[in-house]
Design a protein around this motif. Structure first.
Motif, PDB file in Angstrom:
ATOM      1  N   ILE A 280       0.847  -1.190   0.000  1.00 19.25           N
ATOM      2  CA  ILE A 280       0.000   0.000   0.000  1.00 19.25           C
ATOM      3  C   ILE A 280       0.883   1.242   0.000  1.00 19.25           C
ATOM      4  N   ALA A 281       0.607   2.152  -0.914  1.00 17.38           N
ATOM      5  CA  ALA A 281       1.258   3.463  -0.880  1.00 17.38           C
ATOM      6  C   ALA A 281       0.664   4.232   0.297  1.00 17.38           C
ATOM      7  N   LYS A 282       1.524   4.887   1.068  1.00 15.96           N
ATOM      8  CA  LYS A 282       1.041   5.617   2.243  1.00 15.96           C
ATOM      9  C   LYS A 282      -0.009   6.657   1.876  1.00 15.96           C
ATOM     10  N   ARG A 283       0.084   7.209   0.679  1.00 16.13           N
ATOM     11  CA  ARG A 283      -0.923   8.202   0.272  1.00 16.13           C
ATOM     12  C   ARG A 283      -2.306   7.575   0.055  1.00 16.13           C
ATOM     13  N   ASP A 284      -2.368   6.259  -0.036  1.00 19.29           N
ATOM     14  CA  ASP A 284      -3.645   5.555  -0.223  1.00 19.29           C
ATOM     15  C   ASP A 284      -4.216   4.975   1.072  1.00 19.29           C
ATOM     16  N   LEU A 285      -3.541   5.184   2.194  1.00 20.56           N
ATOM     17  CA  LEU A 285      -3.941   4.527   3.442  1.00 20.56           C
ATOM     18  C   LEU A 285      -5.403   4.740   3.795  1.00 20.56           C
ATOM     19  N   GLU A 286      -5.845   5.975   3.841  1.00 19.39           N
ATOM     20  CA  GLU A 286      -7.218   6.241   4.291  1.00 19.39           C
ATOM     21  C   GLU A 286      -8.253   5.559   3.423  1.00 19.39           C
ATOM     22  N   ASP A 287      -8.001   5.522   2.124  1.00 18.98           N
ATOM     23  CA  ASP A 287      -8.975   4.948   1.201  1.00 18.98           C
ATOM     24  C   ASP A 287      -8.887   3.432   1.080  1.00 18.98           C
ATOM     25  N   GLU A 288      -7.700   2.848   1.326  1.00 19.20           N
ATOM     26  CA  GLU A 288      -7.522   1.455   0.955  1.00 19.20           C
ATOM     27  C   GLU A 288      -7.011   0.508   2.036  1.00 19.20           C
ATOM     28  N   LEU A 289      -6.621   1.020   3.197  1.00 16.56           N
ATOM     29  CA  LEU A 289      -6.047   0.138   4.215  1.00 16.56           C
ATOM     30  C   LEU A 289      -7.013  -0.960   4.640  1.00 16.56           C
ATOM     31  N   ILE A 290      -8.223  -0.621   4.982  1.00 18.59           N
ATOM     32  CA  ILE A 290      -9.177  -1.620   5.479  1.00 18.59           C
ATOM     33  C   ILE A 290      -9.494  -2.640   4.393  1.00 18.59           C
ATOM     34  N   LEU A 291      -9.681  -2.184   3.173  1.00 13.38           N
ATOM     35  CA  LEU A 291      -9.907  -3.092   2.047  1.00 13.38           C
ATOM     36  C   LEU A 291      -8.741  -4.066   1.898  1.00 13.38           C
ATOM     37  N   ALA A 292      -7.519  -3.536   2.019  1.00 14.26           N
ATOM     38  CA  ALA A 292      -6.326  -4.381   1.903  1.00 14.26           C
ATOM     39  C   ALA A 292      -6.289  -5.435   3.002  1.00 14.26           C
ATOM     40  N   LEU A 293      -6.549  -5.039   4.234  1.00 19.37           N
ATOM     41  CA  LEU A 293      -6.516  -5.980   5.362  1.00 19.37           C
ATOM     42  C   LEU A 293      -7.561  -7.081   5.183  1.00 19.37           C
ATOM     43  N   GLN A 294      -8.760  -6.693   4.769  1.00 15.12           N
ATOM     44  CA  GLN A 294      -9.809  -7.689   4.548  1.00 15.12           C
ATOM     45  C   GLN A 294      -9.433  -8.642   3.418  1.00 15.12           C
ATOM     46  N   ARG A 295      -8.918  -8.093   2.334  1.00 16.53           N
ATOM     47  CA  ARG A 295      -8.539  -8.916   1.175  1.00 16.53           C
ATOM     48  C   ARG A 295      -7.450  -9.926   1.548  1.00 16.53           C
ATOM     49  N   VAL A 296      -6.443  -9.452   2.276  1.00 12.44           N
ATOM     50  CA  VAL A 296      -5.342 -10.330   2.676  1.00 12.44           C
ATOM     51  C   VAL A 296      -5.843 -11.419   3.625  1.00 12.44           C
ATOM     52  N   MET A 297      -6.697 -11.069   4.555  1.00 15.45           N
ATOM     53  CA  MET A 297      -7.222 -12.073   5.491  1.00 15.45           C
ATOM     54  C   MET A 297      -8.147 -13.069   4.802  1.00 15.45           C
ATOM     55  N   ASP A 298      -8.709 -12.685   3.668  1.00 12.76           N
ATOM     56  CA  ASP A 298      -9.539 -13.603   2.882  1.00 12.76           C
ATOM     57  C   ASP A 298      -8.698 -14.475   1.951  1.00 12.76           C
ATOM     58  N   GLY A 299      -7.377 -14.362   2.054  1.00 12.82           N
ATOM     59  CA  GLY A 299      -6.489 -15.204   1.253  1.00 12.82           C
ATOM     60  C   GLY A 299      -6.010 -14.573  -0.036  1.00 12.82           C
ATOM     61  N   GLY A 300      -6.362 -13.309  -0.259  1.00 14.57           N
ATOM     62  CA  GLY A 300      -5.954 -12.650  -1.488  1.00 14.57           C
ATOM     63  C   GLY A 300      -4.677 -11.851  -1.338  1.00 14.57           C
ATOM     64  N   ARG A 301      -4.342 -11.177  -2.386  1.00 15.76           N
ATOM     65  CA  ARG A 301      -3.189 -10.285  -2.442  1.00 15.76           C
ATOM     66  C   ARG A 301      -3.708  -8.899  -2.815  1.00 15.76           C
ATOM     67  N   PHE A 302      -2.966  -7.864  -2.410  1.00 17.16           N
ATOM     68  CA  PHE A 302      -3.474  -6.512  -2.608  1.00 17.16           C
ATOM     69  C   PHE A 302      -2.385  -5.545  -3.020  1.00 17.16           C
ATOM     70  N   LEU A 303      -2.673  -4.704  -4.001  1.00 19.28           N
ATOM     71  CA  LEU A 303      -1.860  -3.554  -4.357  1.00 19.28           C
ATOM     72  C   LEU A 303      -2.755  -2.331  -4.303  1.00 19.28           C
ATOM     73  N   SER A 304      -2.283  -1.259  -3.682  1.00 18.79           N
ATOM     74  CA  SER A 304      -3.083  -0.042  -3.667  1.00 18.79           C
ATOM     75  C   SER A 304      -3.117   0.558  -5.067  1.00 18.79           C
ATOM     76  N   GLN A 305      -4.028   1.478  -5.260  1.00 20.33           N
ATOM     77  CA  GLN A 305      -4.227   2.067  -6.574  1.00 20.33           C
ATOM     78  C   GLN A 305      -2.953   2.740  -7.083  1.00 20.33           C
ATOM     79  N   ALA A 306      -2.257   3.489  -6.241  1.00 22.00           N
ATOM     80  CA  ALA A 306      -1.035   4.172  -6.678  1.00 22.00           C
ATOM     81  C   ALA A 306       0.037   3.170  -7.116  1.00 22.00           C
TER      82      ALA A 306
END
Length: 171
Positions: free
Chosen positions: A105-131
């Motif tokens: 996750i790019a730090k500039r995307d934290l507010e918009d994407e952190l929770i989505l990333a955490l949920q995705r990773v815990m569901d077994g997926g991989r995550f890249l922020s938009q930036a």
């Protein structure tokens, strides 16, 4: 009741750790169990607390985040590691992927994407922020002299780049 997702934050910036803690703890099913400011303490904290997720900065004093990532993936393979960095350069992202990061996750995307990333990773997926996804797309286009169209095996959905072959978000 669902068990809490247990998270350790490793970043040398105390204000950023507080921001991440606030975002994480706004969720009923997530809990920050430790915060550390350097790589060595991150390794000790993961060993001590056995978190579900380690949120890890790359640039820290002493042992950098990529060195920590390598150790954590070897010594604690059940802990998911999500890189949180200002750097979105292709080399850093690729190295993190090769070392086993579950997300970036790019730090500039934290507010918009952190929770989505955490949920995705815990569901077994991989995550890249938009930036990060956009940086990868630009790097690929420059390397191949391509236009702004997506490559085979990729999809652009809701303005986000989804790479079906690598570390991505698959929304």
């Amino acid at each position: 009741m669902t068990a809490h997702i247990r998270i350790v934050i490793a970043d040398d910036n105390k204000k950023l750790r507080a921001q991440i803690r606030e975002l994480v703890e706004s969720q009923r099913n997530m809990k920050v169990i430790a915060e550390v400011g350097n790589g060595s303490d991150a390794i000790v904290s993961v060993k001590e607390h056995q978190p579900d997720i380690l949120l890890l900065d790359i640039s820290m004093p002493g042992m950098n985040g990529l060195q920590v990532l390598k150790r954590i993936r070897h010594d604690h393979p059940r802990t998911h590691v999500v890189i949180v960095s200002w750097s979105t350069d292709q080399d850093s992202v690729e190295e993190a992927q090769e070392l086993g990061a579950h997300g970036y996750i790019a730090k500039r995307d934290l507010e918009d994407e952190l929770i989505l990333a955490l949920q995705r990773v815990m569901d077994g997926g991989r995550f890249l922020s938009q930036a990060v996804s956009q940086e990868q797309m630009v790097s690929r286009e420059e390397a191949h002299g391509a236009s702004a169209t997506a490559e085979p095996g990729t999809d652009v959905t809701n303005g986000r780049h989804c790479d079906t072959a690598g570390l991505q978000e698959n929304v």
